[in-house]
Design a protein around this motif. Sequence first.
Motif, PDB file in Angstrom:
ATOM      1  N   ILE A 222       0.888  -1.111   0.241  1.00 23.08           N
ATOM      2  CA  ILE A 222       0.031   0.212  -0.038  1.00 23.08           C
ATOM      3  C   ILE A 222       0.875   1.114   0.037  1.00 23.08           C
TER       4      ILE A 222
ATOM      5  N   SER B  16       1.060   3.960  -3.070  1.00 21.78           N
ATOM      6  CA  SER B  16       0.710   5.404  -2.876  1.00 21.78           C
ATOM      7  C   SER B  16       1.860   6.286  -2.984  1.00 21.78           C
TER       8      SER B  16
ATOM      9  N   THR C 221      -4.607   6.690   2.544  1.00 21.52           N
ATOM     10  CA  THR C 221      -4.118   5.392   2.287  1.00 21.52           C
ATOM     11  C   THR C 221      -3.593   4.770   3.480  1.00 21.52           C
TER      12      THR C 221
ATOM     13  N   ILE D  40      -8.783  -0.289  -0.142  1.00 24.58           N
ATOM     14  CA  ILE D  40      -7.412  -0.386   0.588  1.00 24.58           C
ATOM     15  C   ILE D  40      -7.624  -1.549   1.467  1.00 24.58           C
TER      16      ILE D  40
END
Length: 263
Positions: free
Chosen positions: A162, A166, A183, A210
């Motif tokens: 993640i 991002s 996020t 997410i």
Amino acid sequence: MSWLRMYRVLVLASIRSRMQYRFNFWFSTIMSALVNVVEFLMLAVVLLRFDHIQGWTIVECGYLYALLTLSRAIYRSIASDVHHLERYLLSGDLDKLLLRPVPILLALMTQNFNLRFGELLQGVTILVLCMAELMRQGQIGWTAIAPTLLAIGGGAVLLYAIGLISATTGFWLTRTSVLQNFTEDAAKTAAQYPMSIYPGWLQGILTGVIPIAFANYLPALYILKGEASPLVLAGSWAVALALTGLGLLFWRTGISRYHSTGS
């Protein structure tokens, strides 16, 4: 294996560099630990006020918090500056990494290596205390240790994926702090509580868009509650690895479009 050897060499070099300023190193480590202690105390105050949330006791919520804390501490220890890619893009420091005879992402991951000792210690302490209490109550047994470790490892990989996705948007957006606040920071804060307290649309975001629920909540449903299939652990790892693959592909596309600042 060559990547692992390079990673080890670069991490040791980064540690030697940071230890030139030992006071700053230990001060930042202690302050980071204190911030996390305050954060958990705020969570505990809320839980103690209501005794339990949607059937989750304070001990079970502490378990959720510990899983997430340890996963995040591992991710931010092994790949700290992935989160700070925006700074490299704005300052032009990414150009320096391009000159090194190592993969760019590997070089970025080993910059300013920072073992999150405070967060790791706090996470382990909370996890041990919560699991000990749950064992005393007969809710879980020693067999819960192995799946817990699997959940922590899968959570670390997931949070890394993640964070990488991002940060990589910076190749197009340049400034990514607002996106990362959503996020990473906001998602992490939400995942500290049981997902069942949120409305359906938000649960959908935290499991599908997410998917941070795979880092702690979904594994805990199986480990603590027995409400999910054992396959949820394999599913969590599958989601983490798939998202990591997507993140690496996204990184490769982004780095190929990178233009130097010219500074």
